[in-house]
Motif scaffolding. Structure first.
Motif, PDB file in Angstrom:
ATOM      1  N   VAL A 222     -10.897  -2.126  -6.936  1.00  9.07           N
ATOM      2  CA  VAL A 222     -11.652  -0.898  -6.683  1.00  9.07           C
ATOM      3  C   VAL A 222     -10.742   0.176  -6.092  1.00  9.07           C
ATOM      4  N   THR A 223      -9.908  -0.205  -5.131  1.00  9.48           N
ATOM      5  CA  THR A 223      -9.020   0.773  -4.497  1.00  9.48           C
ATOM      6  C   THR A 223      -8.057   1.370  -5.513  1.00  9.48           C
ATOM      7  N   ASN A 224      -7.466   0.540  -6.362  1.00  8.25           N
ATOM      8  CA  ASN A 224      -6.550   1.052  -7.374  1.00  8.25           C
ATOM      9  C   ASN A 224      -7.262   1.932  -8.398  1.00  8.25           C
ATOM     10  N   ALA A 225      -8.486   1.556  -8.769  1.00  7.76           N
ATOM     11  CA  ALA A 225      -9.240   2.349  -9.743  1.00  7.76           C
ATOM     12  C   ALA A 225      -9.658   3.698  -9.157  1.00  7.76           C
ATOM     13  N   VAL A 226     -10.071   3.707  -7.906  1.00  5.60           N
ATOM     14  CA  VAL A 226     -10.460   4.971  -7.264  1.00  5.60           C
ATOM     15  C   VAL A 226      -9.230   5.861  -7.083  1.00  5.60           C
ATOM     16  N   ALA A 227      -8.079   5.266  -6.748  1.00  7.60           N
ATOM     17  CA  ALA A 227      -6.849   6.049  -6.618  1.00  7.60           C
ATOM     18  C   ALA A 227      -6.465   6.669  -7.959  1.00  7.60           C
ATOM     19  N   ALA A 228      -6.598   5.910  -9.041  1.00  6.92           N
ATOM     20  CA  ALA A 228      -6.308   6.453 -10.369  1.00  6.92           C
ATOM     21  C   ALA A 228      -7.289   7.560 -10.720  1.00  6.92           C
ATOM     22  N   TYR A 229      -8.547   7.399 -10.334  1.00  9.03           N
ATOM     23  CA  TYR A 229      -9.563   8.427 -10.582  1.00  9.03           C
ATOM     24  C   TYR A 229      -9.233   9.708  -9.818  1.00  9.03           C
ATOM     25  N   LEU A 230      -8.831   9.570  -8.545  1.00  2.00           N
ATOM     26  CA  LEU A 230      -8.495  10.750  -7.747  1.00  2.00           C
ATOM     27  C   LEU A 230      -7.282  11.480  -8.313  1.00  2.00           C
ATOM     28  N   LYS A 231      -6.308  10.716  -8.799  1.00  2.00           N
ATOM     29  CA  LYS A 231      -5.122  11.338  -9.365  1.00  2.00           C
ATOM     30  C   LYS A 231      -5.449  12.023 -10.694  1.00  2.00           C
ATOM     31  N   LYS A 232      -6.273  11.365 -11.504  1.00  2.00           N
ATOM     32  CA  LYS A 232      -6.637  11.921 -12.812  1.00  2.00           C
ATOM     33  C   LYS A 232      -7.506  13.164 -12.655  1.00  2.00           C
ATOM     34  N   LYS A 233      -8.359  13.163 -11.642  1.00  2.00           N
ATOM     35  CA  LYS A 233      -9.242  14.300 -11.397  1.00  2.00           C
ATOM     36  C   LYS A 233      -8.432  15.552 -11.068  1.00  2.00           C
ATOM     37  N   GLY A 234      -7.338  15.397 -10.336  1.00  2.00           N
ATOM     38  CA  GLY A 234      -6.427  16.494 -10.076  1.00  2.00           C
ATOM     39  C   GLY A 234      -6.883  17.497  -9.034  1.00  2.00           C
ATOM     40  N   LYS A 235      -7.979  17.258  -8.364  1.00  2.00           N
ATOM     41  CA  LYS A 235      -8.479  18.212  -7.377  1.00  2.00           C
ATOM     42  C   LYS A 235      -8.033  17.883  -5.963  1.00  2.00           C
ATOM     43  N   LEU A 236      -7.541  16.672  -5.745  1.00  2.00           N
ATOM     44  CA  LEU A 236      -7.120  16.261  -4.409  1.00  2.00           C
ATOM     45  C   LEU A 236      -5.823  16.981  -4.047  1.00  2.00           C
ATOM     46  N   CYS A 237      -5.850  17.711  -2.958  1.00  2.00           N
ATOM     47  CA  CYS A 237      -4.689  18.498  -2.516  1.00  2.00           C
ATOM     48  C   CYS A 237      -3.781  17.611  -1.660  1.00  2.00           C
ATOM     49  N   VAL A 238      -2.625  17.273  -2.198  1.00  2.00           N
ATOM     50  CA  VAL A 238      -1.657  16.451  -1.467  1.00  2.00           C
ATOM     51  C   VAL A 238      -0.775  17.398  -0.650  1.00  2.00           C
ATOM     52  N   PRO A 239      -0.729  17.229   0.669  1.00  2.00           N
ATOM     53  CA  PRO A 239       0.122  18.104   1.490  1.00  2.00           C
ATOM     54  C   PRO A 239       1.603  17.938   1.134  1.00  2.00           C
ATOM     55  N   ASP A 240       2.371  19.000   1.359  1.00  2.00           N
ATOM     56  CA  ASP A 240       3.779  19.004   0.973  1.00  2.00           C
ATOM     57  C   ASP A 240       4.610  17.988   1.745  1.00  2.00           C
ATOM     58  N   GLN A 241       4.299  17.761   3.008  1.00  2.00           N
ATOM     59  CA  GLN A 241       5.122  16.878   3.827  1.00  2.00           C
ATOM     60  C   GLN A 241       4.864  15.393   3.574  1.00  2.00           C
ATOM     61  N   MET A 242       3.957  15.043   2.677  1.00  2.00           N
ATOM     62  CA  MET A 242       3.613  13.642   2.474  1.00  2.00           C
ATOM     63  C   MET A 242       4.754  12.816   1.882  1.00  2.00           C
ATOM     64  N   GLU A 243       5.719  13.455   1.259  1.00  2.00           N
ATOM     65  CA  GLU A 243       6.830  12.672   0.711  1.00  2.00           C
ATOM     66  C   GLU A 243       7.883  12.355   1.760  1.00  2.00           C
ATOM     67  N   TYR A 244       7.765  12.941   2.960  1.00  2.00           N
ATOM     68  CA  TYR A 244       8.763  12.730   4.001  1.00  2.00           C
ATOM     69  C   TYR A 244       8.286  11.870   5.161  1.00  2.00           C
ATOM     70  N   ILE A 245       6.985  11.712   5.326  1.00  2.00           N
ATOM     71  CA  ILE A 245       6.485  11.064   6.535  1.00  2.00           C
ATOM     72  C   ILE A 245       6.306   9.567   6.355  1.00  2.00           C
TER      73      ILE A 245
END
Length: 156
Positions: free
Chosen positions: A14-37
């Motif tokens: 379920v977690t992997n499927a919901v994560a794929a859904y959130l990524k496919k939806k494209g509306k989730l705003c990922v903050p810029d600093q998330m690749e560094y923390i």
């Protein structure tokens, strides 16, 4: 979607499927600093998976589905772990609250999570509907695979 909800399906799936859904939806705003923390101070390195923020958001949604309302402090306990202190004994340590807060804010922005009047956050009706729909799709896909395997065995 009669009678199928998130509690009936394997939680990792379920977690992997919901994560794929959130990524496919494209509306989730990922903050810029998330690749560094890092996700916690007891971690030695940052997450290697480039989609870790989507997985964390999906995990938070799954947690809110089961226990609601939940605040940031409670989620830091959930994602906490063992801090290695070298030669000293290991101790429990909470996770970073910044990435959890940013994940909750991003989920609030797309209206999957909402604030509870007594404090904390809860899953909105839209979020619960989406998660139940994903669980139903997982169950139907598993049933189709089982049916295809059964017909393959019978035909041999």
């Amino acid at each position: 979607m009669p009678g199928i909800n998130v509690k009936d399906v394997d939680q990792a799936v379920v977690t992997n499927a919901v994560a794929a859904y959130l990524k496919k939806k494209g509306k989730l705003c990922v903050p810029d600093q998330m690749e560094y923390i890092k996700t916690a101070k007891f971690k030695e390195i940052a997450p290697e998976n480039p989609d870790w923020f989507y997985i964390r958001c999906a995990s938070i949604m799954r947690h809110l589905y089961h226990r609601s309302p939940v605040g940031v402090a409670a989620l830091t306990k959930v994602y906490g772990g063992r801090k290695r202190n070298g030669v000293q004994p290991s101790k429990y340590c909470r996770a970073s609250d910044g990435c959890i807060r940013k994940a909750l804010q991003a989920l609030e922005k797309i209206r999957l999570v909402e604030r509870h009047p007594d404090g904390g956050r809860k899953l909105s009706a839209i979020g619960q509907r989406d998660m139940d729909r994903i669980a139903y799709q997982i169950v139907t896909k598993q049933r189709e695979q089982e049916h295809a395997a059964d017909t393959l065995i019978i035909s041999d």
